[in-house]
Every structure is written in structure tokens, then in C-alpha cells.
Design an enzyme around this catalytic site. Structure first.
Site, PDB file in Angstrom:
ATOM      1  N   ALA A 196       0.756  -1.139   0.030  1.00  0.00           N
ATOM      2  CA  ALA A 196       0.066  -0.034  -0.059  1.00  0.00           C
ATOM      3  C   ALA A 196       1.138   1.360  -0.166  1.00  0.00           C
ATOM      4  CB  ALA A 196      -0.815   0.053   1.302  1.00  0.00           C
ATOM      5  N   GLY A 202       0.697  -4.836   1.103  1.00  0.00           N
ATOM      6  CA  GLY A 202      -0.401  -5.041   0.298  1.00  0.00           C
ATOM      7  C   GLY A 202      -0.387  -5.578  -1.014  1.00  0.00           C
ATOM      8  N   GLU A 262      -0.710  -9.146  -0.621  1.00  0.00           N
ATOM      9  CA  GLU A 262      -1.840  -9.497  -0.224  1.00  0.00           C
ATOM     10  C   GLU A 262      -2.828  -9.560  -1.289  1.00  0.00           C
ATOM     11  OE1 GLU A 262      -2.345  -6.802   2.960  1.00  0.00           O
ATOM     12  OE2 GLU A 262      -2.678  -8.212   4.100  1.00  0.00           O
ATOM     13  N   GLU A 309       4.714  -5.241   7.309  1.00  0.00           N
ATOM     14  CA  GLU A 309       3.971  -4.339   7.989  1.00  0.00           C
ATOM     15  C   GLU A 309       4.129  -4.021   9.212  1.00  0.00           C
ATOM     16  OE1 GLU A 309       2.782  -6.651   5.608  1.00  0.00           O
ATOM     17  OE2 GLU A 309       1.182  -5.655   4.531  1.00  0.00           O
TER      18      GLU A 309
HETATM   19  N1  COA Z   1       4.521   3.368  -0.694  1.00  0.00           N
HETATM   20  C1  COA Z   1       5.091   4.535  -1.108  1.00  0.00           C
HETATM   21  N2  COA Z   1       6.093   4.532  -2.000  1.00  0.00           N
HETATM   22  C2  COA Z   1       6.647   3.677  -2.202  1.00  0.00           C
HETATM   23  C3  COA Z   1       6.577   2.322  -1.758  1.00  0.00           C
HETATM   24  C4  COA Z   1       5.241   2.206  -0.928  1.00  0.00           C
HETATM   25  N3  COA Z   1       4.816   1.052  -0.083  1.00  0.00           N
HETATM   26  N4  COA Z   1       7.577   1.479  -2.164  1.00  0.00           N
HETATM   27  C5  COA Z   1       8.294   2.124  -2.769  1.00  0.00           C
HETATM   28  N5  COA Z   1       7.928   3.580  -2.903  1.00  0.00           N
HETATM   29  C6  COA Z   1       8.783   4.528  -3.610  1.00  0.00           C
HETATM   30  C7  COA Z   1       9.961   4.905  -2.708  1.00  0.00           C
HETATM   31  O1  COA Z   1       9.531   5.729  -1.764  1.00  0.00           O
HETATM   32  C8  COA Z   1      10.704   5.638  -3.787  1.00  0.00           C
HETATM   33  O2  COA Z   1      10.127   6.978  -4.014  1.00  0.00           O
HETATM   34  P1  COA Z   1      11.279   8.038  -4.523  1.00  0.00           P
HETATM   35  O3  COA Z   1      11.867   7.821  -5.659  1.00  0.00           O
HETATM   36  O4  COA Z   1      10.332   9.325  -4.530  1.00  0.00           O
HETATM   37  O5  COA Z   1      12.195   8.155  -3.231  1.00  0.00           O
HETATM   38  C9  COA Z   1      10.447   4.986  -5.186  1.00  0.00           C
HETATM   39  O6  COA Z   1       9.095   4.358  -4.649  1.00  0.00           O
HETATM   40  C10 COA Z   1      11.278   3.786  -5.360  1.00  0.00           C
HETATM   41  O7  COA Z   1      11.698   3.113  -4.075  1.00  0.00           O
HETATM   42  P2  COA Z   1      13.210   2.613  -3.573  1.00  0.00           P
HETATM   43  O8  COA Z   1      12.956   2.278  -2.252  1.00  0.00           O
HETATM   44  O9  COA Z   1      14.061   3.763  -4.012  1.00  0.00           O
HETATM   45  O10 COA Z   1      13.496   1.473  -4.770  1.00  0.00           O
HETATM   46  P3  COA Z   1      14.238   0.083  -4.538  1.00  0.00           P
HETATM   47  O11 COA Z   1      14.247  -0.658  -5.941  1.00  0.00           O
HETATM   48  O12 COA Z   1      15.586   0.312  -3.955  1.00  0.00           O
HETATM   49  O13 COA Z   1      13.494  -0.834  -3.295  1.00  0.00           O
HETATM   50  C11 COA Z   1      11.432  -1.766  -2.270  1.00  0.00           C
HETATM   51  C12 COA Z   1      12.089  -1.423  -3.625  1.00  0.00           C
HETATM   52  C13 COA Z   1      10.407  -2.595  -2.774  1.00  0.00           C
HETATM   53  C14 COA Z   1      12.353  -2.920  -1.738  1.00  0.00           C
HETATM   54  C15 COA Z   1      11.231  -0.525  -1.272  1.00  0.00           C
HETATM   55  O14 COA Z   1      10.761   0.295  -1.915  1.00  0.00           O
HETATM   56  C16 COA Z   1      10.448  -0.810  -0.180  1.00  0.00           C
HETATM   57  O15 COA Z   1      11.049  -1.549   0.844  1.00  0.00           O
HETATM   58  N6  COA Z   1       9.293  -0.488  -0.206  1.00  0.00           N
HETATM   59  C17 COA Z   1       8.318  -0.606   0.991  1.00  0.00           C
HETATM   60  C18 COA Z   1       7.913  -2.134   1.097  1.00  0.00           C
HETATM   61  C19 COA Z   1       7.076  -1.909   2.013  1.00  0.00           C
HETATM   62  O16 COA Z   1       7.191  -1.939   3.292  1.00  0.00           O
HETATM   63  N7  COA Z   1       5.672  -2.416   1.819  1.00  0.00           N
HETATM   64  C20 COA Z   1       4.560  -2.533   2.997  1.00  0.00           C
HETATM   65  C21 COA Z   1       3.716  -1.321   2.696  1.00  0.00           C
HETATM   66  S1  COA Z   1       2.260  -1.862   4.036  1.00  0.00           S
END
Ligand code: COA
Length: 246
Positions: A64, A107, A110, A130
Site C-alpha cells: 500500500a 498489500g 496480499e 507491515e
Molecule cells: N509506498 C509509497 N512509496 C513507495 C513504496 C510504498 N509502499 N514502495 C516504494 N515506494 C517509492 C519510494 O519511496 C521511492 O520513491 P522516491 O523515488 O520518490 O524516493 C520509489 O518508490 C522507489 O523506491 P526505492 O525504495 O528507491 O526502490 P528500490 O528498488 O531500492 O526498493 C523496495 C524497492 C520495494 C524494496 C522498497 O521500495 C521498499 O521496501 N518499499 C516498501 C515496502 C513495504 O514496506 N511495503 C509494505 C507497505 S504496507
């Protein structure tokens, strides 16, 4: 449906292909995407077809949208914003397949759990981080994931942050197959082709009964009673007995 901004939607005769498309945010599921996926569901409820769900640019969905989540309070949680959408997807009349390349987290995972079947690329990663954000995976992981991989593995994922790579996911039965990333969609379409050759009413009723909360075998008998009277059943069995093999 109006032109979606967070999805790419391809409508075919027997299936709809939906690509989550917010690559700049790793396809994080925001309010607009939720709304647009509800519109896709409405279309599939009116005109049942198979659904192929995938993500753009090497990510399924990174969860999400955390910027939106941060602003949500108790009342939004009680609206079940994600859980109601994922339930609606789970209840779609015909089978759904998630083709997962890259991250399916929170999400995003999910959403994949809510589909009937999953295919993965070797780079797929499933996880529910989460609690690390101070919240619960409230849109299916605590019950669907448990059904998919069992309570022990589900708790490793939910409580200890375990992530499943593609091999783990395949071994545990979470994904049906691991397919090279550049063949993932082709293979997903082949799977849908195979399903599409079945009787439509038979598929619908099989899915309905397989997901029914209880009442077996009465529900099965009732569904079978409908199918035994169908023209489609007679045609398919006549064809088999006449030596035609599909
Ligand atoms: N919500 C909002 N923005 C998100 C996001 C999320 N769940 N996941 C990634 N983004 C955004 C980042 O903030 C970043 O934005 P920016 O370029 O403006 O800084 C962009 O997407 C790229 O993310 P980044 O982390 O730089 O990419 P990555 O390839 O290095 O890593 C992930 C990918 C998926 C491992 C990492 O983005 C991540 O851990 N995301 C969150 C996962 C999470 O906790 N999800 C559960 C949510 S309930």
C-alpha cells in the site's frame, strides 16, 4: 471505464489483463489504484472473464502507498480499504492469475494472495513487512496466507519478517511455477488458455464451491446438479465419447 491512471488494462474476449502501473512508486497501491481496480472488478462482475494481474517494470507491487497509510486513522482502517477490494477480487466469478515479477510486499503480496493462482519470475519476492511500519497486514495475510502456506510459515512471514523468494514460494505451493521474467506473461496466458477451454459455468461453480466457507458436500451436489443439466456438459461429453480430444 474511464481511462485509468494507475493501471494498464487490456480487454480481450475471454480475459482482462491488468498491469499495475505506478513504476515511480514501485506500483504502490494508492487510493486511485484501489478505485480503478474496483472499476475493473465491476466490469468483470458484469461480463465475467478471466483476470491476469501483473505489475509494470519488474515489480508486482511494493505494498500500500505508505504516504497515504501514514495519514489514515481508525475510521479508514475500519473501512477496510484494501481488504474489501481484495475480497472483491477473490470473489470474481472466473479464475484470476497473478504474474509476479520482483517485489510483492505488504498489500502487494496480499493482492497476489487474493488471486486464485500465482506464477513467479526467479526474481519474485513475497513478504509482509507491515509490523516494521507499526501496523498489521490486515488485507488477507493473516488468513489467506495461512491457508496458502500453513500457519508456521505464515507466522514466520508475519511475525519474523521472513521473505519468500521464488524457490521458497514454489516449494511451499504459493506459486504454481517459476518462469523466466521475459516469458512470464506468455506462460500466464497459456495457463489462462488452458482454463478458458473449460466449461465457463463449470469453472464459475467450481470456484464458488471451492471457496465456499462450508457446507460440503451439499454445495458441491447443488452445483453439480446445475452442471448436469447444462447443454455444455452434454456437448463436451458427447465430443469426448465421439473421440474428440482437446
Ligand atoms: N509506498 C509509497 N512509496 C513507495 C513504496 C510504498 N509502499 N514502495 C516504494 N515506494 C517509492 C519510494 O519511496 C521511492 O520513491 P522516491 O523515488 O520518490 O524516493 C520509489 O518508490 C522507489 O523506491 P526505492 O525504495 O528507491 O526502490 P528500490 O528498488 O531500492 O526498493 C523496495 C524497492 C520495494 C524494496 C522498497 O521500495 C521498499 O521496501 N518499499 C516498501 C515496502 C513495504 O514496506 N511495503 C509494505 C507497505 S504496507
Amino acid at each position: 471505464m474511464a481511462q485509468p491512471t494507475t493501471l494498464r488494462v487490456e480487454e480481450l474476449d475471454d480475459r482482462v489483463v491488468v498491469t499495475l502501473h505506478r513504476p515511480e512508486a514501485r506500483n504502490a497501491i494508492n487510493a486511485a489504484m484501489i478505485r480503478e481496480l474496483h472499476e475493473v472488478c465491476a466490469g468483470l462482475e458484469d461480463n465475467p472473464r478471466l483476470l491476469l494481474l501483473t505489475g509494470a517494470e519488474g515489480t508486482f507491487a511494493a505494498g500500500a502507498d505508505i504516504a497515504e497509510l501514514r495519514e489514515r486513522g481508525r475510521d479508514q482502517a475500519l473501512q477496510g480499504i484494501n481488504s474489501r477490494l481484495f475480497d472483491r477480487i477473490a470473489r470474481l466469478p472466473l479464475p484470476t492469475v497473478a504474474a509476479v515479477d520482483g517485489y510483492a510486499l505488504g498489500g502487494g503480496a496480499e493482492l497476489a494472495y487474493a488471486c486464485d493462482l500465482r506464477l513467479a519470475s526467479p526474481g519474485a519476492v513475497f513478504g509482509n513487512p507491515e509490523p516494521g511500519l507499526g501496523i498489521l497486514a490486515a488485507a488477507g495475510a493473516t488468513w489467506r496466507l495461512r491457508e496458502l502456506v500453513g500457519a508456521s510459515v505464515a507466522k514466520q512471514i508475519l511475525l519474523a519478517g521472513r521473505r519468500l523468494d521464488a524457490d521458497d514460494a514454489y516449494r511451499l505451493g504459493l506459486v504454481a511455477e517459476i518462469v523466466p521474467g521475459d516469458e512470464l506473461l506468455k506462460r500466464a496466458h497459456s495457463l489462462l488458455d488452458r482454463m478458458s477451454r473449460n466449461g465457463t459455468l463449470a469453472l464459475k461453480l467450481t470456484k464458488l464451491v471451492a471457496d465456499a466457507p462450508g457446507g460440503h458436500p451439499v454445495t458441491d451436489d447443488l452445483a453439480q446438479a446445475i452442471l448436469f443439466e447444462s447443454e455444455d456438459k452434454r456437448t463436451r461429453m458427447d465430443a469426448f465419447l465421439a473421440g474428440e480430444r482437446r
